[in-house]
Write an enzyme that holds these catalytic residues in place. Structure first.
Site, mmCIF file in Angstrom:
data_model
loop_
_atom_site.group_PDB
_atom_site.id
_atom_site.type_symbol
_atom_site.label_atom_id
_atom_site.label_comp_id
_atom_site.label_asym_id
_atom_site.label_seq_id
_atom_site.Cartn_x
_atom_site.Cartn_y
_atom_site.Cartn_z
ATOM 1 N N CYS A 91 -5.052 50.828 64.266
ATOM 2 C CA CYS A 91 -3.653 50.811 64.695
ATOM 3 C C CYS A 91 -3.043 52.157 64.335
ATOM 4 O O CYS A 91 -2.894 52.487 63.157
ATOM 5 C CB CYS A 91 -2.888 49.676 64.015
ATOM 6 N N GLY A 92 -2.717 52.946 65.369
ATOM 7 C CA GLY A 92 -2.199 54.287 65.134
ATOM 8 C C GLY A 92 -0.822 54.302 64.505
ATOM 9 O O GLY A 92 -0.565 55.071 63.566
ATOM 10 N N THR A 93 0.085 53.450 65.008
ATOM 11 C CA THR A 93 1.412 53.388 64.394
ATOM 12 C C THR A 93 1.308 52.887 62.958
ATOM 13 O O THR A 93 2.091 53.273 62.091
ATOM 14 C CB THR A 93 2.358 52.489 65.202
ATOM 15 N N GLN A 142 0.844 43.791 76.087
ATOM 16 C CA GLN A 142 -0.066 43.290 75.072
ATOM 17 C C GLN A 142 -0.701 41.958 75.463
ATOM 18 O O GLN A 142 -0.299 41.324 76.449
ATOM 19 C CB GLN A 142 0.687 43.175 73.749
ATOM 20 N N GLU A 195 -1.582 42.966 64.196
ATOM 21 C CA GLU A 195 -0.642 43.516 65.174
ATOM 22 C C GLU A 195 0.196 42.452 65.873
ATOM 23 O O GLU A 195 -0.338 41.464 66.393
ATOM 24 C CB GLU A 195 -1.389 44.331 66.231
ATOM 25 N N ARG A 196 1.478 42.694 65.877
ATOM 26 C CA ARG A 196 2.408 41.908 66.672
ATOM 27 C C ARG A 196 2.055 42.082 68.144
ATOM 28 O O ARG A 196 1.830 43.180 68.611
ATOM 29 C CB ARG A 196 3.833 42.418 66.413
ATOM 30 N N CYS A 201 2.530 52.828 71.035
ATOM 31 C CA CYS A 201 1.205 52.570 70.477
ATOM 32 C C CYS A 201 0.527 53.911 70.289
ATOM 33 O O CYS A 201 0.281 54.625 71.273
ATOM 34 C CB CYS A 201 0.394 51.677 71.418
ATOM 35 N N GLY A 202 0.229 54.274 69.048
ATOM 36 C CA GLY A 202 -0.323 55.588 68.783
ATOM 37 C C GLY A 202 -1.691 55.799 69.404
ATOM 38 O O GLY A 202 -1.952 56.813 70.065
ATOM 39 N N ASN A 203 -2.611 54.845 69.203
ATOM 40 C CA ASN A 203 -3.935 54.982 69.789
ATOM 41 C C ASN A 203 -3.898 54.832 71.306
ATOM 42 O O ASN A 203 -4.634 55.513 72.021
ATOM 43 C CB ASN A 203 -4.892 53.961 69.179
ATOM 44 N N ASN A 212 4.596 44.350 62.713
ATOM 45 C CA ASN A 212 3.182 44.509 62.436
ATOM 46 C C ASN A 212 3.003 44.501 60.920
ATOM 47 O O ASN A 212 3.867 45.012 60.190
ATOM 48 C CB ASN A 212 2.681 45.832 62.999
#
Length: 278
Positions: free
Chosen positions: A212-214, A66, A202-203, A75-77, A185
């Protein structure tokens, strides 16, 4: 140091993709430089991807570093971008992605990907949170939040209107609250026609991202836990676009578009200067 890169994004959540065959001895320092939106390429993270095409389906090992130099478990995305990147190179329509949060199966479709996200976890040791009970609709900072791990920890707050939230002011006290020993997050959600609007601090990015996917999965899981939705299919709309989430007690999936922005060559000098040829 010279290397090739590509830039992808999923609903505005953007990543620089680097093949780990390239020699990048200091990944944290490299990510901080590359992700800088003033002096670097600009991104929400660097994806180091190692493709193993001999497997069926093909596998890709994903490491996300990151902008602050930390490594994210999931990370979903980013995983959806990794899936499309790998599938294009392996001429496949599905891939397996090895992440620090576990192995995830992804299917490629026209314009994007659907990825398995695992089962959302509310247990205090799973998030984690301080204490012996799940954190459900509990006051943290100025909001009632529900804590859930969807690959990374999220504090989800449901509000009347996400656009009215001062994210840069209100999210950091929650992100750094003592109840989250590893940080969290911070995701805000408000009901909209057919689903929820989303904003996430986001963290690791230490700011708001376009998607943010998650976080989208966290909204769906928390909404289901709180009885705010009675179905398994939930539409979530962050600023960067629309995502579709399915969630039950055993698994969640995340579906959305993926786009390749550009590619190029990057030279990193010993002094840390980035020279870009896109």
């Amino acid at each position: 140091m010279n290397l090739s890169f590509e830039k992808y994004h999923g609903t505005g959540n953007d990543f620089v993709i680097v093949n780990p065959d390239a020699c990048v001895p200091h990944r944290s320092r490299f990510a901080r430089r590359v992700c800088d939106r003033t002096d670097g390429i600009g991104a929400d993270g660097v994806l180091f991807l190692a493709l193993e095409p001999e497997f069926r389906p093909p596998r890709v090992i994903m490491t996300l570093v990151q902008p602050d130099g930390s490594t994210a478990e999931m990370c979903g995305n980013g995983a959806r971008c990794a899936a499309v990147w790998a599938a294009e190179r392996a001429n496949a329509d599905e891939v397996m992605i090895d992440t620090l949060a576990g192995t995830r199966h992804a299917k490629i479709h026209d314009g994007g990907a659907t990825i398995e996200m695992g089962a959302p976890e509310f247990g205090p040791n799973d998030v984690p949170v301080a204490g012996d009970e799940p954190l459900i609709e509990t006051r943290v900072g100025d909001y009632d939040v529900t804590a859930v791990n969807t690959g990374v920890p999220h504090a989800v707050a449901f509000v009347d209107d996400v656009t009215a939230v001062n994210l840069e002011r209100d999210a950091p006290p929650i992100r750094h609250a003592d109840v989250f020993p590893e940080g969290a997050n911070v995701t805000f959600a408000s009901p909209c026609d057919g689903g929820f609007d989303q904003r996430t601090f986001e963290r690791g990015v230490e700011g708001e991202t376009q998607s943010c996917g998650t976080g989208a999965v966290a909204i769906a899981a928390a909404a289901r836990r709180l009885g705010l939705t009675d179905g398994e299919n939930v539409s979530v709309s962050p600023p960067g676009g629309d995502l579709e989430v399915t969630v039950d007690d055993r698994n969640a999936t995340l579906t959305g578009p993926v786009e390749r922005e550009f590619g190029g060559d990057l030279r990193v000098s010993n002094a840390g200067r980035l020279d870009l040829e896109a």
